[in-house]
Design a protein around this motif. Structure first.
Motif, PDB file in Angstrom:
ATOM      1  N   LEU A 156      10.019  -1.266  13.196  1.00 39.72           N
ATOM      2  CA  LEU A 156       9.596  -1.167  11.802  1.00 39.72           C
ATOM      3  C   LEU A 156       8.945   0.185  11.544  1.00 39.72           C
ATOM      4  O   LEU A 156       9.152   0.790  10.478  1.00 39.72           O
ATOM      5  N   THR A 157       8.184   0.675  12.498  1.00 44.09           N
ATOM      6  CA  THR A 157       7.573   2.001  12.386  1.00 44.09           C
ATOM      7  C   THR A 157       8.634   3.070  12.169  1.00 44.09           C
ATOM      8  O   THR A 157       8.496   3.949  11.305  1.00 44.09           O
ATOM      9  N   GLN A 158       9.702   2.998  12.945  1.00 44.05           N
ATOM     10  CA  GLN A 158      10.776   3.980  12.820  1.00 44.05           C
ATOM     11  C   GLN A 158      11.466   3.874  11.459  1.00 44.05           C
ATOM     12  O   GLN A 158      11.762   4.889  10.813  1.00 44.05           O
ATOM     13  N   MET A 159      11.719   2.651  11.021  1.00 45.05           N
ATOM     14  CA  MET A 159      12.393   2.454   9.739  1.00 45.05           C
ATOM     15  C   MET A 159      11.531   2.945   8.576  1.00 45.05           C
ATOM     16  O   MET A 159      12.019   3.635   7.675  1.00 45.05           O
ATOM     17  N   LEU A 160      10.236   2.607   8.599  1.00 40.17           N
ATOM     18  CA  LEU A 160       9.340   3.052   7.537  1.00 40.17           C
ATOM     19  C   LEU A 160       9.171   4.571   7.570  1.00 40.17           C
ATOM     20  O   LEU A 160       9.100   5.221   6.527  1.00 40.17           O
ATOM     21  N   GLY A 161       9.084   5.122   8.769  1.00 38.83           N
ATOM     22  CA  GLY A 161       8.964   6.573   8.891  1.00 38.83           C
ATOM     23  C   GLY A 161      10.148   7.281   8.269  1.00 38.83           C
ATOM     24  O   GLY A 161      10.001   8.314   7.603  1.00 38.83           O
ATOM     25  N   ASN A 162      11.331   6.712   8.454  1.00 40.41           N
ATOM     26  CA  ASN A 162      12.544   7.287   7.878  1.00 40.41           C
ATOM     27  C   ASN A 162      12.543   7.173   6.354  1.00 40.41           C
ATOM     28  O   ASN A 162      12.921   8.110   5.637  1.00 40.41           O
ATOM     29  N   ASP A 163      12.083   6.039   5.838  1.00 40.68           N
ATOM     30  CA  ASP A 163      12.117   5.806   4.394  1.00 40.68           C
ATOM     31  C   ASP A 163      11.039   6.572   3.636  1.00 40.68           C
ATOM     32  O   ASP A 163      11.271   7.029   2.507  1.00 40.68           O
ATOM     33  N   LEU A 164       9.867   6.720   4.228  1.00 41.81           N
ATOM     34  CA  LEU A 164       8.718   7.240   3.490  1.00 41.81           C
ATOM     35  C   LEU A 164       8.443   8.723   3.712  1.00 41.81           C
ATOM     36  O   LEU A 164       7.678   9.325   2.968  1.00 41.81           O
ATOM     37  N   GLY A 165       9.050   9.310   4.722  1.00 40.19           N
ATOM     38  CA  GLY A 165       8.740  10.696   5.057  1.00 40.19           C
ATOM     39  C   GLY A 165       8.939  11.670   3.918  1.00 40.19           C
ATOM     40  O   GLY A 165       8.131  12.581   3.702  1.00 40.19           O
ATOM     41  N   ARG A 166       9.995  11.499   3.157  1.00 42.10           N
ATOM     42  CA  ARG A 166      10.292  12.424   2.057  1.00 42.10           C
ATOM     43  C   ARG A 166       9.260  12.337   0.936  1.00 42.10           C
ATOM     44  O   ARG A 166       9.220  13.192   0.063  1.00 42.10           O
ATOM     45  N   HIS A 167       8.425  11.302   0.972  1.00 44.83           N
ATOM     46  CA  HIS A 167       7.401  11.119  -0.062  1.00 44.83           C
ATOM     47  C   HIS A 167       6.016  11.587   0.389  1.00 44.83           C
ATOM     48  O   HIS A 167       5.030  11.342  -0.304  1.00 44.83           O
ATOM     49  N   GLY A 168       5.946  12.235   1.555  1.00 38.89           N
ATOM     50  CA  GLY A 168       4.658  12.705   2.048  1.00 38.89           C
ATOM     51  C   GLY A 168       3.863  11.651   2.787  1.00 38.89           C
ATOM     52  O   GLY A 168       2.665  11.817   3.030  1.00 38.89           O
ATOM     53  N   VAL A 169       4.525  10.547   3.141  1.00 37.03           N
ATOM     54  CA  VAL A 169       3.864   9.445   3.850  1.00 37.03           C
ATOM     55  C   VAL A 169       4.441   9.368   5.258  1.00 37.03           C
ATOM     56  O   VAL A 169       5.658   9.234   5.430  1.00 37.03           O
ATOM     57  N   THR A 170       3.582   9.462   6.270  1.00 35.60           N
ATOM     58  CA  THR A 170       4.042   9.347   7.648  1.00 35.60           C
ATOM     59  C   THR A 170       3.690   7.976   8.201  1.00 35.60           C
ATOM     60  O   THR A 170       2.698   7.365   7.810  1.00 35.60           O
ATOM     61  N   VAL A 171       4.527   7.498   9.121  1.00 35.35           N
ATOM     62  CA  VAL A 171       4.332   6.187   9.738  1.00 35.35           C
ATOM     63  C   VAL A 171       4.553   6.332  11.238  1.00 35.35           C
ATOM     64  O   VAL A 171       5.632   6.759  11.673  1.00 35.35           O
ATOM     65  N   ASN A 172       3.535   6.010  12.016  1.00 34.41           N
ATOM     66  CA  ASN A 172       3.617   6.119  13.466  1.00 34.41           C
ATOM     67  C   ASN A 172       2.949   4.904  14.103  1.00 34.41           C
ATOM     68  O   ASN A 172       2.262   4.132  13.426  1.00 34.41           O
ATOM     69  N   SER A 173       3.148   4.740  15.395  1.00 37.44           N
ATOM     70  CA  SER A 173       2.510   3.628  16.094  1.00 37.44           C
ATOM     71  C   SER A 173       1.953   4.087  17.427  1.00 37.44           C
ATOM     72  O   SER A 173       2.382   5.109  17.987  1.00 37.44           O
ATOM     73  N   ILE A 174       0.982   3.335  17.927  1.00 38.34           N
ATOM     74  CA  ILE A 174       0.479   3.528  19.282  1.00 38.34           C
ATOM     75  C   ILE A 174       0.755   2.254  20.070  1.00 38.34           C
ATOM     76  O   ILE A 174       0.755   1.154  19.513  1.00 38.34           O
ATOM     77  N   SER A 175       1.013   2.425  21.358  1.00 38.77           N
ATOM     78  CA  SER A 175       1.266   1.275  22.224  1.00 38.77           C
ATOM     79  C   SER A 175       0.287   1.298  23.395  1.00 38.77           C
ATOM     80  O   SER A 175       0.494   2.016  24.379  1.00 38.77           O
TER      81      SER A 175
ATOM     82  N   ILE B 152       0.833  -1.201   0.000  1.00 41.21           N
ATOM     83  CA  ILE B 152       0.000   0.000   0.000  1.00 41.21           C
ATOM     84  C   ILE B 152       0.869   1.252   0.000  1.00 41.21           C
ATOM     85  O   ILE B 152       0.521   2.273  -0.611  1.00 41.21           O
ATOM     86  N   GLY B 153       2.019   1.180   0.650  1.00 37.65           N
ATOM     87  CA  GLY B 153       2.911   2.335   0.709  1.00 37.65           C
ATOM     88  C   GLY B 153       3.409   2.779  -0.651  1.00 37.65           C
ATOM     89  O   GLY B 153       3.609   3.977  -0.885  1.00 37.65           O
ATOM     90  N   ARG B 154       3.589   1.834  -1.572  1.00 37.52           N
ATOM     91  CA  ARG B 154       4.075   2.205  -2.908  1.00 37.52           C
ATOM     92  C   ARG B 154       3.085   3.098  -3.639  1.00 37.52           C
ATOM     93  O   ARG B 154       3.485   4.063  -4.301  1.00 37.52           O
ATOM     94  N   GLN B 155       1.792   2.807  -3.506  1.00 38.69           N
ATOM     95  CA  GLN B 155       0.825   3.681  -4.190  1.00 38.69           C
ATOM     96  C   GLN B 155       0.612   4.978  -3.406  1.00 38.69           C
ATOM     97  O   GLN B 155       0.250   5.995  -3.983  1.00 38.69           O
ATOM     98  N   MET B 156       0.887   4.976  -2.111  1.00 37.21           N
ATOM     99  CA  MET B 156       0.899   6.234  -1.364  1.00 37.21           C
ATOM    100  C   MET B 156       2.025   7.135  -1.870  1.00 37.21           C
ATOM    101  O   MET B 156       1.840   8.350  -2.052  1.00 37.21           O
TER     102      MET B 156
END
Length: 257
Positions: free
Chosen positions: A170-189, A130-134
């Motif tokens: 994984l949230t941190q890694m995805l957040g780092n990779d996708l942020g420059r594309h306008g996609v944010t990734v966060n988690s709740i615990s 899903i992230g690729r189409q985001m």
């Protein structure tokens, strides 16, 4: 100045584990905020009822998809069905999760793999697909439902805690990779939440007392307690927040001596 808003009008959300408990509450909350919702769960009857109820309560478009997210082929089929119906997906909620009580010394390789595949690998595969189409559309929100057990040790939860620890990373890694594309990734615990998964444990007075006395707010959490934090992470107003893990725990992780 941009207006602060948690509205999600015109957005399409994909929610795993959405047939009951936390997932159903999140799917309903997203719909109440204006999103159309794809409700995904492993039990056909459960997910069908959940999607129908959400549509009736909110007037939003919903789609029920029966999918075992531990199976990569079924993930691909579910995403394809969602894309055929709505054309794109703006929001991904990786909520599906399983766990069982057993000593870590006794857990089998098959049991370990099943928990990891459901709780962690599914989040990776869905975020990739899903992230690729985001990325192509230049906007997206991914929210992972982790757990306080990612950082606290609870005896007999074996693979569950490690799977959630991996999900936070994984949230941190995805957040780092996708942020420059306008996609944010966060988690709740979350801390202990009243769901079918915790129902048996909460029937015992000892467990209820442990859960409430360790929680500064003094009560067990409800699935609805998680809705507002997730809406924040899914909204336009959280565009400068990514790779973060928010404890929604009644203060349990700050509990002192």
């Amino acid at each position: 100045m941009q207006e602060v808003s948690f509205r999600l009008d015109g957005k399409i959300a994909f929610v795993t584990g959405g047939g009951r408990g936390i997932g159903k509450a999140l799917a309903l909350g997203l719909a109440q905020a204006g999103a159309d919702v794809i409700v995904v769960a492993n039990t056909k009857d459960e997910v069908t009822v959940a999607a129908r109820e959400i549509a009736e309560m909110t007037g939003r478009n919903t789609l029920a998809l029966c999918c075992d997210v531990s199976d990569p082929a079924k993930i691909e089929t579910a995403v394809n069905q969602a894309m055929e119906r709505f054309g794109h997906i703006d929001i991904l909620i990786n909520n599906a999760g399983i766990g069982f009580v057993k000593s870590v010394m006794d857990v089998t390789a098959e049991e370990w793999s099943h928990v990891m595949d459901t709780n962690l690998r599914s989040a990776l595969l869905l975020s990739q697909r899903i992230g690729r189409q985001m990325i192509e559309r230049g906007w997206g929100r991914i929210v992972n439902v982790a757990s306080v057990s990612a950082g606290l040790t609870f005896g007999m939860l074996n693979a569950y805690g490690p799977s959630k620890a991996g999900l936070v990373n994984l949230t941190q890694m995805l957040g780092n990779d996708l942020g420059r594309h306008g996609v944010t990734v966060n988690s709740i615990s979350p801390w202990f939440i009243k769901t079918a998964m915790t129902e048996e444990a909460l029937k015992t007075e000892e467990f209820r007392e442990f859960s409430t006395t360790r929680t500064p707010i003094g009560r067990i959490g409800n699935p609805e307690d998680l809705v507002a934090p997730v809406l924040f992470f899914c909204s336009e107003s959280s565009g400068y927040v990514t790779g973060q893990n928010l404890f929604v725990d009644g203060g349990a992780t700050t509990f002192g001596m």
